[in-house]
Design an enzyme around this catalytic site. Structure first.
Site, mmCIF file in Angstrom:
data_model
loop_
_atom_site.group_PDB
_atom_site.id
_atom_site.type_symbol
_atom_site.label_atom_id
_atom_site.label_comp_id
_atom_site.label_asym_id
_atom_site.label_seq_id
_atom_site.Cartn_x
_atom_site.Cartn_y
_atom_site.Cartn_z
ATOM 1 C CE LYS A 44 44.496 53.022 47.181
ATOM 2 N NZ LYS A 44 43.510 52.174 46.571
ATOM 3 C CG HIS B 126 42.876 38.643 45.579
ATOM 4 N ND1 HIS B 126 43.857 39.415 45.006
ATOM 5 C CD2 HIS B 126 41.837 39.488 45.780
ATOM 6 C CE1 HIS B 126 43.424 40.652 44.868
ATOM 7 N NE2 HIS B 126 42.194 40.725 45.344
ATOM 8 C CG HIS C 167 37.299 42.788 47.222
ATOM 9 N ND1 HIS C 167 38.293 41.948 46.781
ATOM 10 C CD2 HIS C 167 37.921 43.904 47.676
ATOM 11 C CE1 HIS C 167 39.461 42.537 46.953
ATOM 12 N NE2 HIS C 167 39.270 43.725 47.492
ATOM 13 N NE ARG D 113 48.433 51.515 44.953
ATOM 14 C CZ ARG D 113 47.796 52.157 44.004
ATOM 15 N NH1 ARG D 113 48.451 52.924 43.170
ATOM 16 N NH2 ARG D 113 46.492 52.063 43.865
ATOM 17 C CE LYS E 41 47.119 48.257 42.924
ATOM 18 N NZ LYS E 41 47.033 47.112 43.840
ATOM 19 C CG HIS F 235 43.931 42.673 49.372
ATOM 20 N ND1 HIS F 235 43.885 43.363 50.569
ATOM 21 C CD2 HIS F 235 43.037 43.287 48.552
ATOM 22 C CE1 HIS F 235 43.013 44.354 50.468
ATOM 23 N NE2 HIS F 235 42.476 44.331 49.262
ATOM 24 N NE ARG G 82 47.638 54.869 20.628
ATOM 25 C CZ ARG G 82 47.287 55.119 19.383
ATOM 26 N NH1 ARG G 82 46.629 56.213 19.082
ATOM 27 N NH2 ARG G 82 47.602 54.278 18.433
ATOM 28 C CG ASN H 121 48.463 44.298 47.794
ATOM 29 O OD1 ASN H 121 47.446 44.866 47.395
ATOM 30 N ND2 ASN H 121 49.605 44.340 47.129
ATOM 31 C CD GLU I 37 50.503 46.556 44.413
ATOM 32 O OE1 GLU I 37 49.426 47.147 44.216
ATOM 33 O OE2 GLU I 37 50.601 45.340 44.486
ATOM 34 C CD GLU J 241 39.768 46.625 51.051
ATOM 35 O OE1 GLU J 241 40.889 47.008 51.445
ATOM 36 O OE2 GLU J 241 39.617 45.779 50.146
HETATM 37 N N1 NAD Z 1 41.005 49.646 42.089
HETATM 38 C C1 NAD Z 1 41.319 49.418 43.341
HETATM 39 O O1 NAD Z 1 42.267 49.970 43.895
HETATM 40 C C2 NAD Z 1 40.446 48.473 44.136
HETATM 41 C C3 NAD Z 1 40.581 48.392 45.528
HETATM 42 C C4 NAD Z 1 39.717 47.547 46.226
HETATM 43 C C5 NAD Z 1 38.744 46.833 45.549
HETATM 44 N N2 NAD Z 1 38.656 46.935 44.204
HETATM 45 C C6 NAD Z 1 37.615 46.205 43.470
HETATM 46 O O2 NAD Z 1 36.362 46.688 43.883
HETATM 47 C C7 NAD Z 1 35.375 45.696 43.625
HETATM 48 C C8 NAD Z 1 34.415 45.628 44.787
HETATM 49 O O3 NAD Z 1 33.793 46.872 44.904
HETATM 50 P P1 NAD Z 1 32.476 47.083 45.782
HETATM 51 O O4 NAD Z 1 32.602 46.334 47.042
HETATM 52 O O5 NAD Z 1 32.223 48.536 45.825
HETATM 53 O O6 NAD Z 1 31.369 46.280 44.958
HETATM 54 P P2 NAD Z 1 30.307 46.672 43.817
HETATM 55 O O7 NAD Z 1 30.802 47.720 42.939
HETATM 56 O O8 NAD Z 1 29.909 45.380 43.207
HETATM 57 O O9 NAD Z 1 29.078 47.248 44.640
HETATM 58 C C9 NAD Z 1 28.442 46.413 45.563
HETATM 59 C C10 NAD Z 1 26.916 46.371 45.360
HETATM 60 O O10 NAD Z 1 26.345 47.535 45.951
HETATM 61 C C11 NAD Z 1 25.471 48.184 45.033
HETATM 62 N N3 NAD Z 1 25.568 49.605 45.341
HETATM 63 C C12 NAD Z 1 26.635 50.407 45.138
HETATM 64 N N4 NAD Z 1 26.417 51.590 45.707
HETATM 65 C C13 NAD Z 1 25.173 51.559 46.258
HETATM 66 C C14 NAD Z 1 24.402 52.476 47.007
HETATM 67 N N5 NAD Z 1 24.876 53.656 47.355
HETATM 68 N N6 NAD Z 1 23.167 52.106 47.388
HETATM 69 C C15 NAD Z 1 22.698 50.865 47.083
HETATM 70 N N7 NAD Z 1 23.390 49.946 46.417
HETATM 71 C C16 NAD Z 1 24.632 50.283 46.008
HETATM 72 C C17 NAD Z 1 25.996 47.785 43.685
HETATM 73 O O11 NAD Z 1 24.977 47.852 42.722
HETATM 74 C C18 NAD Z 1 26.442 46.349 43.936
HETATM 75 O O12 NAD Z 1 25.338 45.496 43.860
HETATM 76 C C19 NAD Z 1 36.126 44.407 43.367
HETATM 77 O O13 NAD Z 1 36.058 44.096 42.021
HETATM 78 C C20 NAD Z 1 37.569 44.730 43.756
HETATM 79 O O14 NAD Z 1 38.504 44.015 43.012
HETATM 80 C C21 NAD Z 1 39.470 47.752 43.494
#
Ligand code: NAD
Length: 375
Positions: free
Chosen positions: A240, A265, A278, A254, A143, A261, A121, A258, A250, A185
């Site tokens: 943010k 998406h 993404h 908030r 999130k 997005h 929990r 999006n 949201e 972003e």
């Molecule tokens: N929670 C939220 O508010 C929110 C907001 C935006 C996106 N997201 C989510 O985030 C995800 C995308 O995140 P992302 O773009 O960071 O992708 P990711 O976490 O897949 O990382 C991208 C790639 O970079 C590599 N990597 C990470 N840091 C590194 C570094 N310093 N040096 C070398 N390689 C590195 C990782 O191993 C991976 O292969 C999606 O699933 C999306 O839905 C969430």
């Protein structure tokens, strides 16, 4: 060091932004927690670069790091991965006095946060973002989610971290494509909420000494490892944080985050999450949303051109062969941001301002998508 305080109804927490903060992770945790087991969740890639630095710094401060390495990638953001992590946490005897730490990008942060929110929990959660996208977006705001075969981020929670530590030095090893995806972003905040941030990006694009040739990478890559980038990240976190403070779950404000997005998406889904990163899908989504806003006369032509010019400097990917407007349109209703039967789009109405557009005409949606597909 830059410190930004995020205030929500759940809690209040600091985001520390500093070059070289990663090796001090343990010391910063000591400011919040007594020595305890720390489930350090990271992906294989990030573990290879930074896992040991993080683990050692936790050990040095008396914590007991328990490392869980996941494969990484969108497919790993699943209930199956979460379930494996629960089992591992149980085997290692983690209890409510333990901490979950996410070391990685948005995928790791979302998955680890989901595990932190649900295991027993809820366990305290720390974010150590290592991608630009995670630093400016996913690590802040609480999130957390995993994907369902029928939709991205469909199972999740609002669960705020206790602490966020962002070290821009780690961006040196981030692949260029990932860096550019994160910039999308970052630029988004300028378009939707901060005219001066937008202008700073425009200024950078104009004054930057190396102009790209067609087909080359984005000129914004030159920002990596600069003080300017550090300031941009801080600004994004601040913006943010302000949005989240006003609308944590949201229900209103908030939703403007999006922007890009809804189309983004749909593009990801129509290409089975295999073609776009993404942030790339969001960049293309922002382009389509800007064009839609111009078509609907919500946004003036000249302002639309300014926004598009900046977004095109990111060199967003061309459409993959075979992608049709119909397949993107079909993917749109699956977006969980639809309200009832209405599709909701956040559209720019000026630089730094947005409006909510509900169920725009299908012909206009189709035309905005086709402009991208045909270019
Ligand atoms: N929670 C939220 O508010 C929110 C907001 C935006 C996106 N997201 C989510 O985030 C995800 C995308 O995140 P992302 O773009 O960071 O992708 P990711 O976490 O897949 O990382 C991208 C790639 O970079 C590599 N990597 C990470 N840091 C590194 C570094 N310093 N040096 C070398 N390689 C590195 C990782 O191993 C991976 O292969 C999606 O699933 C999306 O839905 C969430």
């Amino acid at each position: 060091m830059i410190k930004v305080e995020i205030k929500t109804t759940q809690n209040r927490y600091p985001v520390y932004l500093r070059q070289g903060i990663l090796p001090l992770t343990g010391r910063f945790l000591r400011g919040c927690f007594s020595p305890c087991p720390v489930l350090l969740i990271t992906d294989r890639n990030v573990f290879g670069h930074y896992g040991e630095i993080c683990r050692k710094s936790l050990l040095q401060e008396g914590f007991k790091p328990i490392v869980a390495v996941v494969e990484g990638g969108e497919k790993d953001k699943s209930l199956k991965s979460a379930s494996k992590l629960y089992s591992y946490a149980m085997e290692e005897g983690l209890d409510r006095k333990s901490v979950v730490l996410a070391l990685g990008g948005g995928v790791t942060g979302d998955l680890a946060g989901f595990v932190a929110a649900t295991y027993m929990r809820g366990l305290p959660f720390v974010q150590v973002p290592t991608t630009l996208l995670a630093m400016v977006d996913s690590s802040v705001g609480g999130k957390v989610a995993v994907n369902h075969p029928r939709g991205k981020n469909m199972i999740g929670a609002f669960y705020q971290p206790s602490l966020v530590l962002a070290d821009p030095v780690v961006l040196k090893t981030l692949p260029q494509r990932e860096f550019t995806a994160g910039l999308a972003e970052l630029i988004k905040y300028g378009i939707i909420l901060d005219k001066s941030l937008f202008r700073q990006f425009e200024h950078f694009a104009l004054t930057c000494n190396k102009q790209p040739q067609e087909g080359q990478e984005s000129i914004f890559l030159q920002l990596n490892n600069t003080f300017t980038l550090l300031r941009f990240i801080a600004k994004a976190v601040l913006i943010k944080g302000r949005v989240v403070a006003q609308d944590e779950k949201e229900n209103g404000l908030r939703r403007i985050l999006n922007f890009g997005h809804t189309f983004g998406h749909a593009l990801e889904m129509a290409t089975s999450y295999e073609y776009y990163l993404h942030g790339e899908a969001v960049a293309v989504g922002m382009i389509a949303a800007t064009r839609l806003a111009a078509r609907l006369k919500i946004l003036g032509e000249k302002t639309a051109e300014r926004i598009l010019a900046l977004l095109f400097r990111l060199n967003p990917p061309p459409p993959p062969p075979g992608l049709t407007a119909e397949s993107v349109l079909n993917a749109l209703p699956a977006d969980k941001k639809k309200e009832g039967r209405e599709l909701v789009f956040i559209l720019p109405s000026a630089i730094g301002k947005t409006t909510v557009c509900k169920s725009p005409p299908v012909e206009e949606l189709s035309a905005a998508i086709n402009e991208y597909l045909k270019n």
